[in-house]
Design a protein around this motif. Structure first.
Motif, PDB file in Angstrom:
ATOM      1  N   PHE A  31     136.029  67.162  88.596  1.00  0.00           N
ATOM      2  CA  PHE A  31     136.965  68.125  88.046  1.00  0.00           C
ATOM      3  C   PHE A  31     137.656  67.629  86.780  1.00  0.00           C
ATOM      4  O   PHE A  31     137.978  68.427  85.902  1.00  0.00           O
ATOM      5  N   ILE A  32     137.853  66.327  86.642  1.00  0.00           N
ATOM      6  CA  ILE A  32     138.515  65.799  85.441  1.00  0.00           C
ATOM      7  C   ILE A  32     137.644  66.039  84.216  1.00  0.00           C
ATOM      8  O   ILE A  32     138.115  66.536  83.188  1.00  0.00           O
ATOM      9  N   ALA A  33     136.370  65.701  84.302  1.00  0.00           N
ATOM     10  CA  ALA A  33     135.449  65.926  83.188  1.00  0.00           C
ATOM     11  C   ALA A  33     135.359  67.414  82.861  1.00  0.00           C
ATOM     12  O   ALA A  33     135.313  67.801  81.682  1.00  0.00           O
ATOM     13  N   GLU A  34     135.364  68.252  83.885  1.00  0.00           N
ATOM     14  CA  GLU A  34     135.286  69.698  83.669  1.00  0.00           C
ATOM     15  C   GLU A  34     136.551  70.232  83.009  1.00  0.00           C
ATOM     16  O   GLU A  34     136.489  71.105  82.144  1.00  0.00           O
ATOM     17  N   LEU A  35     137.718  69.718  83.399  1.00  0.00           N
ATOM     18  CA  LEU A  35     138.969  70.137  82.764  1.00  0.00           C
ATOM     19  C   LEU A  35     138.944  69.860  81.265  1.00  0.00           C
ATOM     20  O   LEU A  35     139.372  70.681  80.456  1.00  0.00           O
ATOM     21  N   ILE A  36     138.440  68.694  80.907  1.00  0.00           N
ATOM     22  CA  ILE A  36     138.397  68.302  79.498  1.00  0.00           C
ATOM     23  C   ILE A  36     137.310  69.075  78.751  1.00  0.00           C
ATOM     24  O   ILE A  36     137.523  69.547  77.640  1.00  0.00           O
ATOM     25  N   ALA A  37     136.149  69.242  79.367  1.00  0.00           N
ATOM     26  CA  ALA A  37     135.010  69.864  78.684  1.00  0.00           C
ATOM     27  C   ALA A  37     135.174  71.373  78.499  1.00  0.00           C
ATOM     28  O   ALA A  37     134.709  71.919  77.493  1.00  0.00           O
ATOM     29  N   PHE A  38     135.809  72.050  79.435  1.00  0.00           N
ATOM     30  CA  PHE A  38     135.837  73.515  79.405  1.00  0.00           C
ATOM     31  C   PHE A  38     137.193  74.080  79.002  1.00  0.00           C
ATOM     32  O   PHE A  38     137.652  75.081  79.556  1.00  0.00           O
ATOM     33  N   GLN A  39     137.824  73.478  77.999  1.00  0.00           N
ATOM     34  CA  GLN A  39     139.083  74.003  77.490  1.00  0.00           C
ATOM     35  C   GLN A  39     138.827  75.329  76.773  1.00  0.00           C
ATOM     36  O   GLN A  39     137.775  75.542  76.181  1.00  0.00           O
ATOM     37  N   ASN A  40     139.816  76.222  76.841  1.00  0.00           N
ATOM     38  CA  ASN A  40     139.714  77.501  76.151  1.00  0.00           C
ATOM     39  C   ASN A  40     141.111  77.976  75.783  1.00  0.00           C
ATOM     40  O   ASN A  40     142.072  77.214  75.858  1.00  0.00           O
ATOM     41  N   GLU A  41     141.209  79.244  75.435  1.00  0.00           N
ATOM     42  CA  GLU A  41     142.486  79.834  75.027  1.00  0.00           C
ATOM     43  C   GLU A  41     143.537  79.759  76.136  1.00  0.00           C
ATOM     44  O   GLU A  41     144.722  79.607  75.879  1.00  0.00           O
TER      45      GLU A  41
END
Length: 80
Positions: free
Chosen positions: A22-32
């Protein structure tokens, strides 16, 4: 990778709720609607702040002691 050890040591709830990566996903999938800020000291990650427009108040209440903060709910909701 530096952050994984910090989060795994602090809360199994987060890993159970959001998965192992989840940490990698939080960083990778940033959006508005969702941003991630990583704190670094001498090129080593030491903290992470994830900011989102969507808040899971129930998960926060299960993970942290929020009674002193009225469980982060507005006063008029608490009075109902």
């Amino acid at each position: 990778d530096d952050l994984a050890g910090i989060f795994n040591a602090q809360s199994e709830v987060l890993t159970n709720q959001f998965g192992e990566f989840f940490i990698a996903e939080l960083i990778a999938f940033q959006n508005e609607d969702q941003k991630a800020l990583v704190a670094q000291v001498k090129d080593k990650a030491v903290g992470l702040m994830s900011i989102s427009k969507g808040i899971d108040y129930k998960l926060l209440a299960e993970s942290f002691e929020l009674d002193p903060y009225d469980n982060l709910l507005k006063g008029e909701f608490m009075d109902a």
